[in-house]
Design an enzyme around this catalytic site. Structure first.
Site, PDB file in Angstrom:
ATOM      1  N   ILE A 203      -6.813  -1.381 -10.852  1.00 49.98           N
ATOM      2  CA  ILE A 203      -5.471  -0.916 -11.218  1.00 49.98           C
ATOM      3  C   ILE A 203      -5.456  -0.423 -12.665  1.00 49.98           C
ATOM      4  CG2 ILE A 203      -3.078  -1.662 -11.635  1.00 49.98           C
ATOM      5  CD1 ILE A 203      -3.260  -3.373  -9.154  1.00 49.98           C
ATOM      6  N   GLY A 204      -6.059  -1.194 -13.571  1.00 48.59           N
ATOM      7  CA  GLY A 204      -6.081  -0.808 -14.987  1.00 48.59           C
ATOM      8  C   GLY A 204      -6.697   0.566 -15.184  1.00 48.59           C
TER       9      GLY A 204
ATOM     10  N   GLU B 110     -10.137  -6.113 -21.903  1.00 44.99           N
ATOM     11  CA  GLU B 110     -10.802  -6.721 -20.742  1.00 44.99           C
ATOM     12  C   GLU B 110     -11.616  -7.934 -21.195  1.00 44.99           C
ATOM     13  OE1 GLU B 110     -11.278  -6.478 -17.221  1.00 44.99           O
ATOM     14  OE2 GLU B 110     -12.623  -8.147 -17.686  1.00 44.99           O
TER      15      GLU B 110
ATOM     16  N   HIS C 268     -26.086  23.253   1.652  1.00 46.67           N
ATOM     17  CA  HIS C 268     -26.266  23.688   0.269  1.00 46.67           C
ATOM     18  C   HIS C 268     -25.298  24.829  -0.030  1.00 46.67           C
ATOM     19  CE1 HIS C 268     -28.205  24.718  -3.494  1.00 46.67           C
ATOM     20  NE2 HIS C 268     -28.187  25.988  -3.111  1.00 46.67           N
TER      21      HIS C 268
ATOM     22  N   GLY D 134       0.418 -10.238   2.627  1.00 53.02           N
ATOM     23  CA  GLY D 134      -0.083  -9.509   1.462  1.00 53.02           C
ATOM     24  C   GLY D 134      -0.175 -10.299   0.172  1.00 53.02           C
ATOM     25  N   SER D 135       0.042  -9.596  -0.932  1.00 55.78           N
ATOM     26  CA  SER D 135      -0.189 -10.196  -2.252  1.00 55.78           C
ATOM     27  C   SER D 135       0.812  -9.665  -3.268  1.00 55.78           C
ATOM     28  CB  SER D 135      -1.607  -9.846  -2.707  1.00 55.78           C
ATOM     29  OG  SER D 135      -1.726  -8.439  -2.862  1.00 55.78           O
TER      30      SER D 135
ATOM     31  N   CYS E 107       0.814  -1.214   0.000  1.00 58.74           N
ATOM     32  CA  CYS E 107       0.000   0.000   0.000  1.00 58.74           C
ATOM     33  C   CYS E 107       0.852   1.271   0.000  1.00 58.74           C
ATOM     34  CB  CYS E 107      -0.921  -0.040   1.212  1.00 58.74           C
ATOM     35  SG  CYS E 107      -1.942   1.408   1.369  1.00 58.74           S
TER      36      CYS E 107
HETATM   37  P1  FAD Z   1       0.775  -5.766   1.969  1.00 60.39           P
HETATM   38  O1  FAD Z   1       0.525  -4.322   1.964  1.00 60.39           O
HETATM   39  O2  FAD Z   1       1.003  -6.433   0.665  1.00 60.39           O
HETATM   40  O3  FAD Z   1       2.049  -5.988   2.906  1.00 60.39           O
HETATM   41  C1  FAD Z   1       2.632  -7.232   3.066  1.00 60.39           C
HETATM   42  C2  FAD Z   1       4.073  -7.051   3.512  1.00 60.39           C
HETATM   43  O4  FAD Z   1       4.580  -8.279   3.959  1.00 60.39           O
HETATM   44  C3  FAD Z   1       5.011  -6.594   2.395  1.00 60.39           C
HETATM   45  O5  FAD Z   1       5.722  -5.462   2.780  1.00 60.39           O
HETATM   46  C4  FAD Z   1       5.951  -7.790   2.190  1.00 60.39           C
HETATM   47  O6  FAD Z   1       7.266  -7.413   1.831  1.00 60.39           O
HETATM   48  C5  FAD Z   1       5.930  -8.412   3.563  1.00 60.39           C
HETATM   49  N1  FAD Z   1       6.264  -9.845   3.562  1.00 60.39           N
HETATM   50  C6  FAD Z   1       5.680 -10.823   2.810  1.00 60.39           C
HETATM   51  N2  FAD Z   1       6.183 -12.028   3.145  1.00 60.39           N
HETATM   52  C7  FAD Z   1       7.104 -11.800   4.126  1.00 60.39           C
HETATM   53  C8  FAD Z   1       7.950 -12.652   4.886  1.00 60.39           C
HETATM   54  N3  FAD Z   1       7.910 -13.986   4.755  1.00 60.39           N
HETATM   55  N4  FAD Z   1       8.790 -12.077   5.779  1.00 60.39           N
HETATM   56  C9  FAD Z   1       8.819 -10.739   5.950  1.00 60.39           C
HETATM   57  N5  FAD Z   1       8.022  -9.893   5.281  1.00 60.39           N
HETATM   58  C10 FAD Z   1       7.172 -10.420   4.382  1.00 60.39           C
HETATM   59  N6  FAD Z   1      -6.173  -0.525  -1.513  1.00 60.39           N
HETATM   60  C11 FAD Z   1      -6.977   0.452  -1.046  1.00 60.39           C
HETATM   61  O7  FAD Z   1      -7.729   0.226  -0.088  1.00 60.39           O
HETATM   62  N7  FAD Z   1      -6.989   1.702  -1.609  1.00 60.39           N
HETATM   63  C12 FAD Z   1      -6.197   1.998  -2.664  1.00 60.39           C
HETATM   64  O8  FAD Z   1      -6.225   3.131  -3.146  1.00 60.39           O
HETATM   65  C13 FAD Z   1      -5.354   0.989  -3.184  1.00 60.39           C
HETATM   66  N8  FAD Z   1      -4.552   1.251  -4.226  1.00 60.39           N
HETATM   67  C14 FAD Z   1      -3.722   0.280  -4.695  1.00 60.39           C
HETATM   68  C15 FAD Z   1      -2.929   0.558  -5.802  1.00 60.39           C
HETATM   69  C16 FAD Z   1      -2.084  -0.405  -6.327  1.00 60.39           C
HETATM   70  C17 FAD Z   1      -1.226  -0.081  -7.523  1.00 60.39           C
HETATM   71  C18 FAD Z   1      -2.010  -1.679  -5.692  1.00 60.39           C
HETATM   72  C19 FAD Z   1      -1.068  -2.732  -6.206  1.00 60.39           C
HETATM   73  C20 FAD Z   1      -2.806  -1.976  -4.601  1.00 60.39           C
HETATM   74  C21 FAD Z   1      -3.676  -1.002  -4.100  1.00 60.39           C
HETATM   75  N9  FAD Z   1      -4.518  -1.255  -3.021  1.00 60.39           N
HETATM   76  C22 FAD Z   1      -5.358  -0.276  -2.568  1.00 60.39           C
HETATM   77  C23 FAD Z   1      -4.535  -2.559  -2.351  1.00 60.39           C
HETATM   78  C24 FAD Z   1      -3.692  -2.505  -1.050  1.00 60.39           C
HETATM   79  O9  FAD Z   1      -2.384  -2.097  -1.375  1.00 60.39           O
HETATM   80  C25 FAD Z   1      -3.676  -3.859  -0.379  1.00 60.39           C
HETATM   81  O10 FAD Z   1      -4.990  -4.319  -0.174  1.00 60.39           O
HETATM   82  C26 FAD Z   1      -2.978  -3.760   0.971  1.00 60.39           C
HETATM   83  O11 FAD Z   1      -1.651  -3.307   0.826  1.00 60.39           O
HETATM   84  C27 FAD Z   1      -2.971  -5.115   1.679  1.00 60.39           C
HETATM   85  O12 FAD Z   1      -2.333  -4.973   2.901  1.00 60.39           O
HETATM   86  P2  FAD Z   1      -1.620  -6.206   3.622  1.00 60.39           P
HETATM   87  O13 FAD Z   1      -1.132  -5.664   4.918  1.00 60.39           O
HETATM   88  O14 FAD Z   1      -2.500  -7.373   3.600  1.00 60.39           O
HETATM   89  O15 FAD Z   1      -0.369  -6.587   2.691  1.00 60.39           O
HETATM   90  P1  NAI Z   2      -9.061  -6.663 -10.534  1.00 56.55           P
HETATM   91  O1  NAI Z   2      -9.447  -7.980 -10.017  1.00 56.55           O
HETATM   92  O2  NAI Z   2      -9.671  -5.442  -9.977  1.00 56.55           O
HETATM   93  O3  NAI Z   2      -9.296  -6.620 -12.116  1.00 56.55           O
HETATM   94  C1  NAI Z   2      -8.703  -7.536 -13.005  1.00 56.55           C
HETATM   95  C2  NAI Z   2      -9.460  -7.505 -14.324  1.00 56.55           C
HETATM   96  O4  NAI Z   2      -8.681  -8.211 -15.291  1.00 56.55           O
HETATM   97  C3  NAI Z   2     -10.820  -8.188 -14.261  1.00 56.55           C
HETATM   98  O5  NAI Z   2     -11.795  -7.313 -14.753  1.00 56.55           O
HETATM   99  C4  NAI Z   2     -10.645  -9.432 -15.134  1.00 56.55           C
HETATM  100  O6  NAI Z   2     -11.825  -9.782 -15.824  1.00 56.55           O
HETATM  101  C5  NAI Z   2      -9.567  -8.983 -16.109  1.00 56.55           C
HETATM  102  N1  NAI Z   2      -8.787 -10.084 -16.718  1.00 56.55           N
HETATM  103  C6  NAI Z   2      -8.296 -11.185 -16.109  1.00 56.55           C
HETATM  104  N2  NAI Z   2      -7.612 -11.945 -17.000  1.00 56.55           N
HETATM  105  C7  NAI Z   2      -7.676 -11.311 -18.204  1.00 56.55           C
HETATM  106  C8  NAI Z   2      -7.152 -11.602 -19.523  1.00 56.55           C
HETATM  107  N3  NAI Z   2      -6.412 -12.670 -19.767  1.00 56.55           N
HETATM  108  N4  NAI Z   2      -7.420 -10.744 -20.521  1.00 56.55           N
HETATM  109  C9  NAI Z   2      -8.167  -9.625 -20.271  1.00 56.55           C
HETATM  110  N5  NAI Z   2      -8.670  -9.308 -19.045  1.00 56.55           N
HETATM  111  C10 NAI Z   2      -8.428 -10.135 -18.034  1.00 56.55           C
HETATM  112  O7  NAI Z   2      -7.457  -6.628 -10.362  1.00 56.55           O
HETATM  113  P2  NAI Z   2      -6.417  -5.443 -10.397  1.00 56.55           P
HETATM  114  O8  NAI Z   2      -6.944  -4.264 -11.136  1.00 56.55           O
HETATM  115  O9  NAI Z   2      -5.144  -6.063 -10.841  1.00 56.55           O
HETATM  116  O10 NAI Z   2      -6.296  -5.046  -8.875  1.00 56.55           O
HETATM  117  C11 NAI Z   2      -5.826  -5.987  -7.905  1.00 56.55           C
HETATM  118  C12 NAI Z   2      -6.345  -5.672  -6.549  1.00 56.55           C
HETATM  119  O11 NAI Z   2      -5.783  -4.476  -6.037  1.00 56.55           O
HETATM  120  C13 NAI Z   2      -7.849  -5.482  -6.546  1.00 56.55           C
HETATM  121  O12 NAI Z   2      -8.409  -6.550  -5.841  1.00 56.55           O
HETATM  122  C14 NAI Z   2      -8.111  -4.204  -5.834  1.00 56.55           C
HETATM  123  O13 NAI Z   2      -8.975  -4.384  -4.755  1.00 56.55           O
HETATM  124  C15 NAI Z   2      -6.750  -3.733  -5.340  1.00 56.55           C
HETATM  125  N6  NAI Z   2      -6.639  -2.316  -5.669  1.00 56.55           N
HETATM  126  C16 NAI Z   2      -7.478  -1.428  -5.041  1.00 56.55           C
HETATM  127  C17 NAI Z   2      -7.470  -0.102  -5.386  1.00 56.55           C
HETATM  128  C18 NAI Z   2      -8.434   0.813  -4.725  1.00 56.55           C
HETATM  129  O14 NAI Z   2      -9.014   0.452  -3.714  1.00 56.55           O
HETATM  130  N7  NAI Z   2      -8.632   2.025  -5.233  1.00 56.55           N
HETATM  131  C19 NAI Z   2      -6.552   0.429  -6.390  1.00 56.55           C
HETATM  132  C20 NAI Z   2      -5.751  -0.588  -7.021  1.00 56.55           C
HETATM  133  C21 NAI Z   2      -5.787  -1.901  -6.628  1.00 56.55           C
END
Ligand code: FAD
Ligand code: NAI
Length: 466
Positions: free
Chosen positions: A183-184, A202, A444, A143-144, A41
């Protein structure tokens, strides 16, 4: 070293859990394999993407909206290098903030990769040495990571994920994005606003599948206006990168004809998978599901009752605030409290322009569950405040139970929707009715009046504002 609780992963799940554990009197340690705290995050997710969304939005407004407001600009230029530099500074301040919070709450930070060796012991492999930590309880918050199928040949150079897309320093001419998910659409917006030709491929027939149909259609209309081209109902079959570009092969669903696009970059944004690599789950017998997510019970305990898992590594929405709430939930559960978490009321936001936000259930979900409902909608263009600022795109939709009038879902596209959704979340937490929402005085002229209007609509009343 021995701790009451050890947390693996310092993302929003892990670091919030650590703070709450410490507040509740537990001797707490957090393990993070990267040098900076904050996880996906703060480092490569929410914070950097919002920083770039804000910078690119300022540029887009200056280029396309200022003139309408009577502001003339000559020689306007998007400096992506500076946008990235500002983003980096925002990220580093935010990550430093987490380090400060760890210190303030007397939480030990161990830098290195954590691996379970038993249900009460972890090894942390640091740069130069390995440390053993014993614990009574542990929280997995690892995380992921992005899903990158082999056929897409992810090379981190031309075929990229969000992580690399947050660090491009010269404006690409063309970018193809696979996936019209969150993300897209967010990163597609960043690049489209600064002049990149963006094409999104998509697989599903609409953007943001799973979200309410009305808002997803409405947002697509707005995104088309900033130049994003959508290929819906198309599947990418292969991607190949070279030193200079990426070629994407894709086809319409149920046809065989392969189409090709070559672009400077191909951004893979097709979802993320739970990250449990080298965590030692097999050693201690913690099970995962068919998508690799750690299986937990209603208290978020794994098959070992002293080991919990939270955030992206378990089932549910991959959202920072979901991970945070789960962090607090497990810390309190460990301390003998009886915490409560309503997953239905975790809001979702897409930070495009206009913003999209949702809470509760969609019409499609209610139909499937056989629940009778009524709907009120209000278009932003009918709102005085929206016209005053030229932000007239979008709508607000309130869904209420047909008989009880309880609010079941609120879905919005519009200016400031990310913040507006909190009115709905708060009211729904207290199980308010659409009439309650409609009778509350809304200032308002504000965008909040659109919520009142949509709620009035759901109660069967007519609009009162223009
Ligand atoms: P993470 O934030 O993934 O943290 C996991 C941590 O664990 C990492 O730092 C990793 O290095 C560490 N780790 C993993 N395995 C080990 C290990 N074995 N030993 C030590 N450390 C380890 N969510 C929102 O709500 N709003 C948003 O605007 C938003 N925007 C996003 C934009 C993008 C581009 C992306 C990719 C994601 C976005 N998300 C957003 C999703 C959000 O980032 C995740 O849902 C959130 O970070 C999950 O938190 P977490 O604590 O589960 O894991
Ligand atoms: P997503 O799950 O939101 O969207 C992935 C999209 O890719 C789906 O619509 C799916 O149908 C499509 N797809 C899958 N395989 C495909 C293929 N082969 N060809 C064409 N389309 C295909 O995943 P995304 O955008 O990668 O985000 C990952 C996670 O990060 C989400 O679960 C989201 O919750 C989190 N995130 C949250 C944000 C926020 O809260 N503002 C911002 C960015 C990420």
């Amino acid at each position: 070293m021995k701790y009451d609780v050890v947390i693996i992963g310092s993302g929003p799940g892990g670091y919030v859990a650590a703070i709450r554990c410490s507040q509740l009197g537990m001797k707490t340690a957090i393990i993070e394999k990267y040098n900076t705290l904050g996880g996906t995050c703060l480092n490569v997710g929410c914070i950097p993407s919002k920083a770039l969304l804000d910078s690119s939005e300022h540029y887009h407004n200056a280029a396309h909206k200022f003139a309408d407001h009577g502001i003339q600009l000559k020689s306007l230029k998007a400096d992506l290098k500076q946008m990235i530099a500002r983003k980096d500074s925002v990220v580093s301040q935010t990550c430093d903030g987490v380090a400060y919070l760890m210190k303030k709450n007397k939480i030990d930070v161990h830098t290195g990769h954590g691996t379970f060796v038993s249900a009460n012991k972890l090894e942390v492999a640091g740069k130069d040495s390995t440390t053993e930590l014993e614990f009574d309880k542990a929280i997995i918050a690892t995380g992921s990571k992005p899903i990158t199928p082999a056929a897409f040949n992810y090379d981190k150079k031309r075929v990229i994920t969000s992580t690399e897309a947050l660090n491009i320093t010269s404006i690409p001419k063309k970018m193809v994005i696979i996936g019209a998910g969150v993300i897209g659409l967010e990163l597609g917006s960043v690049y489209a606003r600064i002049g990149t030709e963006v094409e999104v491929i998509e697989f599903q027939d609409r953007i943001l599948t799973g979200m309410d149909k009305d808002v997803s259609k409405d947002l697509q209309r707005s995104l088309k206006k900033i130049g994003i081209i959508f290929h819906l109902g198309h599947a990418v079959t292969q991607v190949k990168g070279t030193a200079k570009n990426a070629t994407i092969e894709f086809k319409k669903k149920d046809t065989e004809e392969i189409q090709k696009i070559t672009a400077d970059y191909c951004l893979i944004a097709i979802g993320r998978h739970a990250y449990t690599e080298n965590l030692g789950l097999e050693t201690i017998g913690v099970d995962t599901d068919d998508r690799g997510r750690i299986i937990v019970n209603d208290h978020l305990q794994t098959s070992h009752s002293n080991i919990y898992a939270i955030g992206d590594v378990i089932k549910g929405a991959m959202l920072a605030h979901k991970a945070e709430e789960e962090g607090i939930f497990v810390a309190e559960h460990m301390s003998g409290h009886k915490p409560h978490l309503d997953y239905n009321l975790i809001p979702g936001v897409v930070y495009t322009w206009p913003e999209l936000s949702v809470v509760g259930r969609t019409e499609e979900q209610l139909k499937e569950a056989g629940i009778e409902y009524k709907v009120g909608k209000f278009p932003m263009k009918a709102l005085g405040r929206a016209r005053a600022s030229t932000d007239t795109e979008g709508l607000i939709k309130v869904i209420a139970h047909k008989d009880t009038d309880e609010i079941l879902g609120v879905h919005m596209v519009g200016a400031r929707a990310a913040d507006l959704i909190m009115e709905a979340v708060a009211l729904m937490e207290f199980r308010a009715s659409a009439e309650d929402m409609a009778r509350i005085s809304h200032p308002h002229p504000t965008y909040t009046e659109a919520i009142k209007e949509a709620a009035l609509g759901a109660t069967g009343n007519r609009y009162i504002h223009i």
